[in-house]
Design an enzyme around this catalytic site. Structure first.
Site, PDB file in Angstrom:
ATOM      1  N   ASP A   1       0.825  -1.205   0.000  1.00  0.00           N
ATOM      2  CA  ASP A   1       0.000   0.000   0.000  1.00  0.00           C
ATOM      3  C   ASP A   1       0.864   1.263   0.000  1.00  0.00           C
ATOM      4  O   ASP A   1       0.345   2.375  -0.097  1.00  0.00           O
ATOM      5  CB  ASP A   1      -0.986   0.008   1.176  1.00  0.00           C
ATOM      6  CG  ASP A   1      -0.324  -0.100   2.540  1.00  0.00           C
ATOM      7  OD1 ASP A   1       0.916  -0.097   2.611  1.00  0.00           O
ATOM      8  OD2 ASP A   1      -1.070  -0.180   3.542  1.00  0.00           O
TER       9      ASP A   1
ATOM     10  N   GLU B   1       8.392  -4.782  11.475  1.00  0.00           N
ATOM     11  CA  GLU B   1       8.871  -3.486  10.985  1.00  0.00           C
ATOM     12  C   GLU B   1       9.335  -2.589  12.125  1.00  0.00           C
ATOM     13  O   GLU B   1       8.626  -2.400  13.120  1.00  0.00           O
ATOM     14  CB  GLU B   1       7.797  -2.765  10.175  1.00  0.00           C
ATOM     15  CG  GLU B   1       8.270  -1.412   9.656  1.00  0.00           C
ATOM     16  CD  GLU B   1       7.396  -0.798   8.581  1.00  0.00           C
ATOM     17  OE1 GLU B   1       7.739   0.302   8.111  1.00  0.00           O
ATOM     18  OE2 GLU B   1       6.380  -1.420   8.213  1.00  0.00           O
TER      19      GLU B   1
ATOM     20  N   GLU C   1      -2.114  -5.539   8.789  1.00  0.00           N
ATOM     21  CA  GLU C   1      -1.427  -4.939   9.924  1.00  0.00           C
ATOM     22  C   GLU C   1      -2.261  -5.124  11.187  1.00  0.00           C
ATOM     23  O   GLU C   1      -3.471  -4.937  11.171  1.00  0.00           O
ATOM     24  CB  GLU C   1      -1.181  -3.449   9.681  1.00  0.00           C
ATOM     25  CG  GLU C   1      -0.245  -3.159   8.507  1.00  0.00           C
ATOM     26  CD  GLU C   1       0.000  -1.672   8.332  1.00  0.00           C
ATOM     27  OE1 GLU C   1      -0.408  -0.884   9.219  1.00  0.00           O
ATOM     28  OE2 GLU C   1       0.590  -1.288   7.297  1.00  0.00           O
TER      29      GLU C   1
ATOM     30  N   ASP D   1      -1.118  -5.932   0.135  1.00  0.00           N
ATOM     31  CA  ASP D   1      -1.609  -5.291   1.349  1.00  0.00           C
ATOM     32  C   ASP D   1      -3.117  -5.085   1.244  1.00  0.00           C
ATOM     33  O   ASP D   1      -3.616  -4.668   0.191  1.00  0.00           O
ATOM     34  CB  ASP D   1      -0.955  -3.920   1.524  1.00  0.00           C
ATOM     35  CG  ASP D   1       0.343  -3.976   2.303  1.00  0.00           C
ATOM     36  OD1 ASP D   1       0.396  -4.726   3.293  1.00  0.00           O
ATOM     37  OD2 ASP D   1       1.286  -3.256   1.934  1.00  0.00           O
TER      38      ASP D   1
END
Length: 292
Positions: free
Chosen positions: A49, A187, A120, A88
């Protein structure tokens, strides 16, 4: 001509993790970047994304719509055949309900041509991960810094630097694997935490981006990796090429040579025989009302 590549599967990725062979993942946004991942032996192609910013000019990944993501997925899928293809899920496409998440993920697979989706979140998305996995849509999880939540984090900041938050990220990763995630992106976390989480998981490989070299693999954004992104450069980015400088050089030289009429040259132009040219001039004269 290079030999045809074998298709990368989840089983293959798990085998790489088992043997300690680092997994390569790279973002792609269109047919040329997808084709580059195909040609240059990338294991996982991610339609990230991040395209919201690097391709579409938005100020945040949260602006990206599902329809825009589908458009780019289709283009990448036409070029990236052998790597495992992940997309994503855009912000808002898996938050409102599990039913919406299944519906939107199904569209990414059936219409976008991807093989898995990336989500996420931690404990709060476990049921989404579990449901998608149960209906046959593989899920790559993503913990640590989550760009879709940058406003809540007050920016793109390193996560897990204190014992309590490091424990929470570890707990999220373990729970996500148990819920069915086949791989987990880590991340912007301390490198020791990245290695620790990797060792705690039973089978899901970890893909690091700013999580140290002890993860099962690495991912970078295409434009960061090749130096075409002019925005902020995170500490974890290494530029493996300077494409931006080449673009600047090429466009500048093109503009200069067009204006100087040195491009195109005769060598770069088409010609016709003098006999045919003279015939054309006669026809042109007739067309202007000249003598016959």
């Amino acid at each position: 001509m290079s030999p045809e590549r074998k298709k990368v599967t989840i089983q293959h990725l798990h085998q790489l993790q088992k043997t300690g062979t680092p997994i390569t993942m790279l973002t792609a946004y269109d047919f040329p970047t997808g084709r580059a991942c195909e040609t240059h032996n990338i294991d996982i192609t991610l339609v990230g994304d991040s395209l919201a910013q690097v391709c579409l000019g938005y100020d945040s990944t949260t602006r990206l719509t599902l329809e825009e993501m589908l458009h780019h997925c289709r283009a990448v899928a036409r070029g990236s055949k052998s790597p495992f293809l992940v997309a994503d899920m855009p912000f808002g496409t898996y938050h409102t309900s599990i039913e919406d998440a299944v519906r939107n993920a199904t569209r990414l697979v059936s219409e976008g041509g991807v093989e898995a989706v990336k989500i996420e979140g931690g404990l709060e998305v476990l049921e989404v991960v579990r449901r998608l996995t149960n209906v046959g849509i593989p899920v790559m999880a993503h913990v640590g810094l989550m760009p879709q939540r940058h406003t809540m984090f007050s920016g793109y900041k390193v996560q897990g630097r204190d014992a309590r938050s490091a424990a929470a990220i570890t707990k999220d990763a373990i729970a996500l694997e148990e819920a069915g995630a086949f791989a987990i992106v880590l991340e912007a976390i301390p490198h020791r935490l990245g290695s620790h989480i990797t060792s705690r998981l039973r089978h899901a490989p970890t893909i690091g981006i700013g999580a140290g070299s002890g993860t099962s693999g690495q991912v970078l954004v295409w434009d960061d990796m090749l130096g075409t992104w002019s925005g902020h450069q995170a500490k974890f980015v290494r530029r493996f090429g300077d494409v931006r400088s080449e673009i600047e050089r090429g466009v500048t030289q093109y503009t200069e040579e067009v204006r100087a009429r040195t491009f195109p040259s005769l060598k770069e132009s088409y010609d016709m025989s003098s006999e045919e040219w003279n015939k054309f001039l006669e026809l042109a004269e007739v067309g202007r009302g000249g003598s016959t």
